[in-house]
Enzyme design. Structure first.
Site, PDB file in Angstrom:
ATOM      1  N   HIS A 158       0.851  -1.191   0.000  1.00 46.31           N
ATOM      2  CA  HIS A 158       0.000   0.000   0.000  1.00 46.31           C
ATOM      3  C   HIS A 158       0.884   1.238   0.000  1.00 46.31           C
ATOM      4  O   HIS A 158       2.103   1.116  -0.136  1.00 46.31           O
ATOM      5  CB  HIS A 158      -0.972  -0.040   1.185  1.00 46.31           C
ATOM      6  CG  HIS A 158      -0.306  -0.294   2.509  1.00 46.31           C
ATOM      7  ND1 HIS A 158       0.486   0.640   3.123  1.00 46.31           N
ATOM      8  CD2 HIS A 158      -0.286  -1.383   3.313  1.00 46.31           C
ATOM      9  CE1 HIS A 158       0.939   0.142   4.261  1.00 46.31           C
ATOM     10  NE2 HIS A 158       0.494  -1.089   4.393  1.00 46.31           N
ATOM     11  N   HIS A 218       4.353   1.562   1.559  1.00 48.93           N
ATOM     12  CA  HIS A 218       5.540   0.947   0.959  1.00 48.93           C
ATOM     13  C   HIS A 218       6.101   1.771  -0.204  1.00 48.93           C
ATOM     14  O   HIS A 218       7.163   1.457  -0.722  1.00 48.93           O
ATOM     15  CB  HIS A 218       5.218  -0.448   0.389  1.00 48.93           C
ATOM     16  CG  HIS A 218       4.645  -1.393   1.399  1.00 48.93           C
ATOM     17  ND1 HIS A 218       3.295  -1.475   1.642  1.00 48.93           N
ATOM     18  CD2 HIS A 218       5.230  -2.278   2.214  1.00 48.93           C
ATOM     19  CE1 HIS A 218       3.079  -2.397   2.570  1.00 48.93           C
ATOM     20  NE2 HIS A 218       4.234  -2.903   2.944  1.00 48.93           N
ATOM     21  N   CYS A 264       8.344 -12.740  17.116  1.00 49.62           N
ATOM     22  CA  CYS A 264       7.243 -11.901  16.631  1.00 49.62           C
ATOM     23  C   CYS A 264       6.907 -12.347  15.225  1.00 49.62           C
ATOM     24  O   CYS A 264       7.730 -12.258  14.310  1.00 49.62           O
ATOM     25  CB  CYS A 264       7.607 -10.417  16.625  1.00 49.62           C
ATOM     26  SG  CYS A 264       6.350  -9.438  15.776  1.00 49.62           S
ATOM     27  N   CYS A 274       7.056  -9.498  12.514  1.00 51.83           N
ATOM     28  CA  CYS A 274       8.392  -9.199  11.989  1.00 51.83           C
ATOM     29  C   CYS A 274       9.016 -10.436  11.365  1.00 51.83           C
ATOM     30  O   CYS A 274      10.051 -10.337  10.720  1.00 51.83           O
ATOM     31  CB  CYS A 274       9.328  -8.728  13.095  1.00 51.83           C
ATOM     32  SG  CYS A 274       8.893  -7.160  13.844  1.00 51.83           S
ATOM     33  N   CYS A 318       6.420  -6.094  20.791  1.00 48.12           N
ATOM     34  CA  CYS A 318       7.141  -5.624  19.617  1.00 48.12           C
ATOM     35  C   CYS A 318       6.678  -4.208  19.306  1.00 48.12           C
ATOM     36  O   CYS A 318       5.487  -3.949  19.212  1.00 48.12           O
ATOM     37  CB  CYS A 318       6.871  -6.544  18.430  1.00 48.12           C
ATOM     38  SG  CYS A 318       7.516  -5.867  16.908  1.00 48.12           S
ATOM     39  N   HIS A 341       4.593  -4.133  16.146  1.00 47.32           N
ATOM     40  CA  HIS A 341       3.345  -4.900  16.145  1.00 47.32           C
ATOM     41  C   HIS A 341       2.724  -4.925  17.536  1.00 47.32           C
ATOM     42  O   HIS A 341       2.660  -5.974  18.174  1.00 47.32           O
ATOM     43  CB  HIS A 341       3.591  -6.324  15.640  1.00 47.32           C
ATOM     44  CG  HIS A 341       4.179  -6.340  14.267  1.00 47.32           C
ATOM     45  ND1 HIS A 341       5.535  -6.434  14.050  1.00 47.32           N
ATOM     46  CD2 HIS A 341       3.590  -6.234  13.050  1.00 47.32           C
ATOM     47  CE1 HIS A 341       5.755  -6.381  12.738  1.00 47.32           C
ATOM     48  NE2 HIS A 341       4.595  -6.261  12.118  1.00 47.32           N
ATOM     49  N   LYS A 358      -1.515   4.584  11.868  1.00 45.02           N
ATOM     50  CA  LYS A 358      -0.650   3.711  11.085  1.00 45.02           C
ATOM     51  C   LYS A 358      -1.453   3.167   9.899  1.00 45.02           C
ATOM     52  O   LYS A 358      -2.648   2.901  10.032  1.00 45.02           O
ATOM     53  CB  LYS A 358      -0.205   2.557  12.008  1.00 45.02           C
ATOM     54  CG  LYS A 358       0.772   1.607  11.369  1.00 45.02           C
ATOM     55  CD  LYS A 358       1.088   0.436  12.294  1.00 45.02           C
ATOM     56  CE  LYS A 358       1.826  -0.608  11.455  1.00 45.02           C
ATOM     57  NZ  LYS A 358       2.197  -1.789  12.199  1.00 45.02           N
ATOM     58  N   LYS A 390      -3.853  -2.933   7.150  1.00 48.84           N
ATOM     59  CA  LYS A 390      -5.062  -3.611   6.708  1.00 48.84           C
ATOM     60  C   LYS A 390      -6.034  -3.803   7.870  1.00 48.84           C
ATOM     61  O   LYS A 390      -7.235  -3.618   7.717  1.00 48.84           O
ATOM     62  CB  LYS A 390      -4.681  -4.958   6.099  1.00 48.84           C
ATOM     63  CG  LYS A 390      -5.719  -5.432   5.122  1.00 48.84           C
ATOM     64  CD  LYS A 390      -5.395  -6.807   4.598  1.00 48.84           C
ATOM     65  CE  LYS A 390      -6.572  -7.334   3.794  1.00 48.84           C
ATOM     66  NZ  LYS A 390      -6.385  -8.738   3.454  1.00 48.84           N
TER      67      LYS A 390
END
Ligand SMILES: [Zn+2]
Length: 455
Positions: free
Chosen positions: A18, A21, A126, A129, A138, A141, A283, A286
């Site tokens: 998305h 990136h 994790c 990651c 993490c 995350h 952030k 999705k």
């Protein structure tokens, strides 16, 4: 001929990319276009990271084979990059045959150096990651707690490279850019480096460990090697720049150089780390349901409108929060009013009297800010030329001039426009092409607006 090799991180294929990136692809693209423009033999690599537990799981959820699953994602990613006019030379997939073979050879070279041994891992992992972590939470995350796992793994002797890495990164300021990230890396190294797992036992979707096929090569170890697979094949190693987000900096600035040293390869010259984009204060993810595809922005702002916003105001050295209102404002002020108006204005003036022909000066392409990876400053500089030319026109009042006086000022304007167009090539290639076509002459005509206003 000078060679220049730039890479982006390869995107993980558990889902389509998305806008989060896009930034590093745009930086790498501008850099690659710039080096082609100044005559360097340029290699630009991007692609997909296709192995690992997360991919295996996503494919299973969809009820399809992992390879079928990643084929679809890789195609979708490529479409997004072509919407942004990303001019990569190879779209690298870690499932490509040449890579699988090279990766196994690399593993064996590292093992021959005495750097790989079998042991038991007991700790946290994790899944987000795809990495073993020290922390209970993490930072990348926060919604996914690292899981306790215990399994037999092959380990890489990272601890052996602690002093080498510390000294190398202390002595090479250009190795990690920006400086703040280099300091973070050094602080991490000074706390002490621990050996890390380079194989997984219960993950079948991966490259088999060549001398122990009960194991597959750990996805990060596999993925990092992509840069070298291509670099060795194309004879362009070491890479000049690896561009990546801050979540990947430890892997690239610590694990990767140690792996290369172990297998007997040169280190890349620079690791360029950028920060993150958030959308309306959140952030981009999705699970939060706020994903925007690059192609959706291109539909609204055009390819160069989208490229401009990110290259000028993206998260080069700081996290940046974006909103569609902000992109629209920037588009209207910098592109519709700034660049677009100027081009229309000068074309209209030149229609009256065709000014003298000028030759394109290749020196216009040279830009010290790009060489220092200051893409934002490079664009800022071009926009000062735009406003200077606007002011010059106000001062000259060409609408009051005639004959030779008029021809002389118009020739100057045209030269400035050509300079702007050449300098824009790495950033806004399509726009640059349009301006050059319009102003190369012999006759100059008004054209359709470059950037129609957006509401
Ligand atoms: Zn994580």
């Amino acid at each position: 001929m000078n060679k220049f090799y730039v890479t982006t991180a390869i995107d993980y294929t558990n889902d389509v990319i998305h806008i989060g990136h896009s930034y590093q692809k745009l930086l790498a693209d501008a850099l690659a276009r710039y080096h082609r423009l100044i005559g360097d033999q340029t290699f630009f690599l991007t692609g997909t990271d296709e192995h690992g537990q997360k991919v295996e799981k996503s494919a299973k959820e969809k009820g399809i084979e992992p390879k079928t699953f990643v084929d679809k994602i890789a195609e979708a990613d490529k479409k997004e990059w072509s919407a942004l006019n990303i001019s990569f030379d190879r779209f690298f997939r870690t499932t490509d045959e040449d890579h699988v073979k090279f990766c196994q050879e690399f593993y064996l070279r590292s093992k021959a150096s005495g750097d790989i041994y079998l042991s038991k891992y007991n700790g946290l992992y994790c899944e987000g990651c795809e990495a073993f972590v020290d922390e209970e939470e993490c930072q990348f995350h926060p919604n996914k707690k690292p899981q306790k796992i215990e399994e037999e793994n092959y380990f890489f002797r990272l601890s052996k490279y602690q002093n080498f890495l510390k000294k190398y990164i202390e002595e090479h300021a250009e190795f990690v850019v920006p400086e703040s990230k280099r300091q973070e890396i050094l602080a991490f190294i000074r706390r002490g480096l621990r050996d890390f797992s380079v194989s997984r036992k219960n993950v079948s979707w991966g490259i088999p460990v060549p001398d122990d096929p009960r194991h597959t090569i750990y996805v990060w170890f596999d993925a990092l090697i992509n840069y070298l697979t291509y670099g060795v094949e194309e004879n362009c190693w070491p890479a000049d720049v690896h561009i990546l987000g801050k979540d990947n900096q430890r892997f690239h600035a610590i694990y990767w150089p140690a792996m290369l040293k172990s297998a007997g390869y040169e280190l890349p010259k620079t690791i360029l780390v950028h920060d993150f984009i958030s959308l309306n204060g959140q952030k981009v993810s999705k699970s939060l349901g706020n994903v925007i595809l690059p192609s959706e922005l291109v539909k609204k702002y055009g390819v160069d409108g989208t490229r401009y916003f990110f290259l000028r105001y993206g998260p080069l050295n700081n996290d940046v929060d974006i909103t569609l209102e902000k992109i629209t404002d920037v588009y209207n002020s910098d592109l519709a009013n700034g660049l677009g108006n100027l081009i229309a204005r000068v074309a209209k003036l030149c229609e009256r009297t065709s000014p003298q022909r000028s030759t394109l000066n290749a020196q216009y392409a040279k830009n010290k800010f790009i060489e220092e990876f200051r893409f934002d400053e490079a664009l800022k500089e071009i926009w000062t030329w735009i406003s200077e030319l606007d002011q010059q026109i106000e001062k000259d009042k060409p609408w009051k001039l005639e004959g030779n006086d008029l021809r002389k000022v118009l020739a100057g304007y045209r030269e400035s426009i050509l300079k702007i167009a050449v300098a824009l090539q790495p950033f806004l290639p399509k726009t640059s092409e349009k301006i050059l076509a319009q102003f190369k002459g012999p006759e100059i005509r008004s054209g359709a607006p470059l950037f129609p206003r957006i509401k």
